[in-house]
Design an enzyme around this catalytic site. Structure first.
Site, PDB file in Angstrom:
ATOM      1  N   ASP A   1     -24.385   6.209   6.687  1.00 39.22           N
ATOM      2  CA  ASP A   1     -25.775   6.158   6.245  1.00 39.22           C
ATOM      3  C   ASP A   1     -26.748   6.294   7.394  1.00 39.22           C
ATOM      4  O   ASP A   1     -26.379   6.162   8.553  1.00 39.22           O
ATOM      5  CB  ASP A   1     -26.033   4.774   5.626  1.00 39.22           C
ATOM      6  CG  ASP A   1     -25.606   4.722   4.179  1.00 39.22           C
ATOM      7  OD1 ASP A   1     -25.356   5.785   3.623  1.00 39.22           O
ATOM      8  OD2 ASP A   1     -25.544   3.600   3.633  1.00 39.22           O
TER       9      ASP A   1
ATOM     10  N   LYS B   1     -29.300  11.626   6.087  1.00 38.37           N
ATOM     11  CA  LYS B   1     -30.016  12.208   7.212  1.00 38.37           C
ATOM     12  C   LYS B   1     -31.533  12.022   7.145  1.00 38.37           C
ATOM     13  O   LYS B   1     -32.161  11.530   8.074  1.00 38.37           O
ATOM     14  CB  LYS B   1     -29.686  13.693   7.317  1.00 38.37           C
ATOM     15  CG  LYS B   1     -29.996  14.208   8.684  1.00 38.37           C
ATOM     16  CD  LYS B   1     -29.242  15.469   8.998  1.00 38.37           C
ATOM     17  CE  LYS B   1     -29.389  15.759  10.465  1.00 38.37           C
ATOM     18  NZ  LYS B   1     -28.142  16.011  11.120  1.00 38.37           N
TER      19      LYS B   1
ATOM     20  N   GLY C   1     -24.956   0.288   7.214  1.00 33.04           N
ATOM     21  CA  GLY C   1     -25.716  -0.607   8.095  1.00 33.04           C
ATOM     22  C   GLY C   1     -25.612  -2.055   7.632  1.00 33.04           C
ATOM     23  O   GLY C   1     -25.522  -2.324   6.436  1.00 33.04           O
ATOM     24  N   GLY C   2     -25.576  -2.971   8.593  1.00 29.67           N
ATOM     25  CA  GLY C   2     -25.553  -4.396   8.258  1.00 29.67           C
ATOM     26  C   GLY C   2     -24.293  -4.762   7.514  1.00 29.67           C
ATOM     27  O   GLY C   2     -23.190  -4.365   7.881  1.00 29.67           O
ATOM     28  N   ASP C   3     -24.462  -5.530   6.423  1.00 28.95           N
ATOM     29  CA  ASP C   3     -23.338  -5.867   5.552  1.00 28.95           C
ATOM     30  C   ASP C   3     -23.438  -4.985   4.298  1.00 28.95           C
ATOM     31  O   ASP C   3     -24.509  -4.868   3.711  1.00 28.95           O
ATOM     32  CB  ASP C   3     -23.403  -7.342   5.155  1.00 28.95           C
ATOM     33  CG  ASP C   3     -22.248  -7.690   4.242  1.00 28.95           C
ATOM     34  OD1 ASP C   3     -21.202  -8.097   4.759  1.00 28.95           O
ATOM     35  OD2 ASP C   3     -22.374  -7.503   3.006  1.00 28.95           O
TER      36      ASP C   3
ATOM     37  N   MET D   1     -36.427  -4.167   3.401  1.00 29.78           N
ATOM     38  CA  MET D   1     -37.091  -3.004   2.802  1.00 29.78           C
ATOM     39  C   MET D   1     -38.510  -3.362   2.357  1.00 29.78           C
ATOM     40  O   MET D   1     -38.973  -2.911   1.302  1.00 29.78           O
ATOM     41  CB  MET D   1     -36.288  -2.494   1.583  1.00 29.78           C
ATOM     42  CG  MET D   1     -34.908  -2.005   1.961  1.00 29.78           C
ATOM     43  SD  MET D   1     -33.975  -1.412   0.550  1.00 29.78           S
ATOM     44  CE  MET D   1     -33.367  -2.946  -0.127  1.00 29.78           C
TER      45      MET D   1
HETATM   46  N1  SAH Z   1     -27.054  -3.785   4.268  1.00 31.44           N
HETATM   47  C1  SAH Z   1     -28.124  -3.924   5.218  1.00 31.44           C
HETATM   48  C2  SAH Z   1     -29.481  -3.865   4.557  1.00 31.44           C
HETATM   49  C3  SAH Z   1     -29.789  -2.548   3.894  1.00 31.44           C
HETATM   50  S1  SAH Z   1     -31.389  -2.488   3.200  1.00 31.44           S
HETATM   51  C4  SAH Z   1     -27.950  -5.212   6.008  1.00 31.44           C
HETATM   52  O1  SAH Z   1     -27.123  -6.056   5.638  1.00 31.44           O
HETATM   53  O2  SAH Z   1     -28.604  -5.360   7.038  1.00 31.44           O
HETATM   54  C5  SAH Z   1     -32.304  -1.768   4.523  1.00 31.44           C
HETATM   55  C6  SAH Z   1     -33.252  -2.777   5.127  1.00 31.44           C
HETATM   56  O3  SAH Z   1     -32.548  -3.644   6.003  1.00 31.44           O
HETATM   57  C7  SAH Z   1     -34.341  -2.170   5.990  1.00 31.44           C
HETATM   58  O4  SAH Z   1     -35.417  -1.709   5.216  1.00 31.44           O
HETATM   59  C8  SAH Z   1     -34.736  -3.349   6.830  1.00 31.44           C
HETATM   60  O5  SAH Z   1     -35.559  -4.241   6.108  1.00 31.44           O
HETATM   61  C9  SAH Z   1     -33.407  -4.035   7.033  1.00 31.44           C
HETATM   62  N2  SAH Z   1     -32.813  -3.647   8.309  1.00 31.44           N
HETATM   63  C10 SAH Z   1     -31.678  -2.974   8.503  1.00 31.44           C
HETATM   64  N3  SAH Z   1     -31.406  -2.844   9.821  1.00 31.44           N
HETATM   65  C11 SAH Z   1     -32.403  -3.476  10.462  1.00 31.44           C
HETATM   66  C12 SAH Z   1     -32.692  -3.725  11.830  1.00 31.44           C
HETATM   67  N4  SAH Z   1     -31.902  -3.276  12.800  1.00 31.44           N
HETATM   68  N5  SAH Z   1     -33.805  -4.421  12.134  1.00 31.44           N
HETATM   69  C13 SAH Z   1     -34.610  -4.881  11.163  1.00 31.44           C
HETATM   70  N6  SAH Z   1     -34.383  -4.689   9.867  1.00 31.44           N
HETATM   71  C14 SAH Z   1     -33.304  -3.994   9.511  1.00 31.44           C
END
Ligand code: SAH
Length: 502
Positions: free
Chosen positions: A35, A57, A88-90, A171
């Site tokens: 992603d 992209k 990204g993230g979890d 978001m």
């Molecule tokens: N699954 C992801 C979240 C996806 S939703 C997680 O667990 O982090 C996408 C939102 O996550 C973005 O709009 C922002 O609010 C947040 N986000 C993701 N990466 C970020 C980062 N490095 N710094 C700040 N906010 C982030």
């Protein structure tokens, strides 16, 4: 045999926050489907052998539709491939991970999920905000600020305010005014501490401190953009005291590392550890001279020499490979003494069980020549680069010491001309460019063009010879106190205007 899909949480950006299990899955992938939010530093960990499919992209409205992503995962797995779906993230925190797994579950394809570090907690932490704290918050609520169709937010603000917990909105950049108004209307005090963390855990991280009442204005002033977290609650008041990431000495500094690819790692990691935004641009590589009859000859007659001198790790490797290729090992060296130009070359010898008898006080060719001239009573064998510095041989010749100078490797400058890098350099994208040898300067200049505007950055040079090469092209230089990677890192810290407070 069908393959398998592993849904992997990539963490919020800092590659160090990718889990051990996630990294292992990535290393074994045949295909990686990723992603937009996955950071470049994490993408660098994808093995070269794996195919990459970017499904995010552009901004969200141009990205690949969810059904198509599900289809790609299915097709790749059915073709027998080991698929990593990197998010990204979890993956399960507003990541649609659940939806993707449901689609797979219906088809019977094997899958697995590896959780990641969510930005909701980690970006706050890197901003100095603990999401819970016994004195300030006993619950944490992670809320999406993404509007449903029609533009309204489906959030029960009154319920949120009643919890008195920490509120984290993901978001939420676009909906910031609606979120702030919702909380105020639901009775939250305008003086409640609030913050935003943009690009959390990444080198360009920025934090905006405010209160609920002033957050909109502060965020507008700082032009906070997505991805960013909105955090509301008393814990935000701790940021000033606890923020550590933004205080790292190289935080926000953009550094280009020009070392050969295989040796860039340590320097880049050390700079990243100090908060720098590092881009690697390996602009030279070395190649052993093979076959090298002159070296074989000399090693056959090693008893003729009193000293063997090496001036780089690449030279040590060329020498050792040749010796082993001749069916010999360290015993063949007999009583010959070993000289190394500096500590890193000394370490390269150590890796083969050999200890340098001499390392000059100052790690350069002239000082090595002087030291060898003093120590040598017999002949010296030098195994080094094709274009090795004459300062070494001049010192030996001046003192009447006999030597053989054999070229055992050469530097290759086959980097294609990079217009993109040239534009970035000229636009001032980099604060520093590191040069670890005169040849890295030449490799760099040949890649961007000698006529490029090269005074936009400071060249951090490992020694005087490197610096004088850089100066020829109008590069502003700073020179490390010693010719070591650690001294170069120290130089970067000083150049960033950081005074270490003891
Ligand atoms: N699954 C992801 C979240 C996806 S939703 C997680 O667990 O982090 C996408 C939102 O996550 C973005 O709009 C922002 O609010 C947040 N986000 C993701 N990466 C970020 C980062 N490095 N710094 C700040 N906010 C982030």
């Amino acid at each position: 045999m069908s393959g398998k899909v592993t849904l992997v949480g990539a963490g919020p950006g800092d590659p160090g926050l990718l889990t051990v299990k996630g990294l292992r899955a990535l290393e074994q992938a045949d295909v990686v489907v990723y992603d937009r939010l996955v950071s470049a530093a994490v993408l660098e960990r994808i093995p070269a052998s794996a195919r990459r499919i970017d499904v995010g992209k552009e901004a969200s409205h141009h990205s690949v539709p969810q059904e198509r992503i599900n289809q790609i995962l299915l097709e790749e797995a059915l073709a027998g491939r080991n698929v990593v779906r990197l998010k990204g993230g979890d993956p399960f925190v507003f990541g649609r991970g659940g939806e993707e797994l449901q689609a797979l579950a219906r088809t019977g394809v094997e899958f697995e999920e590896i959780p990641g570090v969510t930005s909701a907690i980690a970006a706050a932490a890197y901003g100095g905000i603990p999401v819970t704290h016994r004195d300030y918050a006993s619950s944490l609520h992670i809320v999406t600020g993404h509007a449903r169709e029609g533009g309204t937010l489906d959030i029960d603000f009154e319920a949120l305010v009643r919890t008195k917990g920490t509120l984290v909105f993901l978001m939420g950049v676009t909906a910031l005014p609606v979120i702030v108004k919702g909380l105020l209307d639901a009775g939250m005090d305008g003086g409640t501490p609030a913050a935003m963390v943009e690009r959390g855990t990444m080198p360009g991280q920025r934090r905006c401190d405010a209160t609920l009442g002033t957050l909109r204005e502060r965020a507008a002033e700082m032009e906070i953009r997505s991805p960013a977290l909105i955090i509301v609650g008393d814990v935000c008041g701790l940021a000033r005291e606890l923020c550590w990431f933004e205080k790292l000495p190289l935080h926000g500094k953009r550094v280009l590392v020009t070392r050969p690819g295989d040796r860039a790692g340590t320097l880049s990691d050390k700079l990243r550890g100090l908060g720098a935004d590092v881009t690697e641009f390996p602009c030279i590589r070395t190649e052993a001279v093979r076959p090298c009859p002159a070296m074989e000859n000399a090693l056959d007659r090693i008893g003729d020499y009193q000293w063997l001198g090496v001036t780089s790790a690449a030279g040590v490797e060329a020498f050792w490979t040749c010796l082993r290729g001749m069916g010999k090992d360290a015993r063949a060296l007999g009583g010959v003494k070993l000289a190394a130009i500096g500590s890193a070359t000394g370490k390269a010898l150590e890796a083969h069980g050999l200890t340098a008898d001499l390392i000059p006080e100052v790690y350069d060719a002239a000082h090595m020549g002087e030291a060898l001239a003093k120590a040598a009573e017999g002949k010296v064998l030098l195994l080094r680069a094709e274009e090795g510095s004459p300062a070494l041989t001049d010192a030996l010749a001046g003192a009447g010491v006999a030597y053989d100078d054999i070229a055992v490797y050469r530097t290759i400058y086959d980097n294609p001309r990079s217009e993109e890098l040239r534009r970035e350099i000229e636009a001032g994208k980099f604060d520093f460019v590191t040069f670890t040898s005169a040849s890295t300067v030449r490799g760099f200049v040949s890649a961007v063009g000698a006529d490029a505007y090269l005074s936009r950055f400071v060249g951090l040079c490992i020694g005087k010879q490197t610096a004088s090469e850089a100066k020829k092209y109008g590069i502003r230089v700073e020179i490390a106190e010693r010719a070591t990677i650690d001294a170069l890192v120290e130089l970067a810290k000083n150049a960033a205007g950081y005074d270490e407070k003891i």
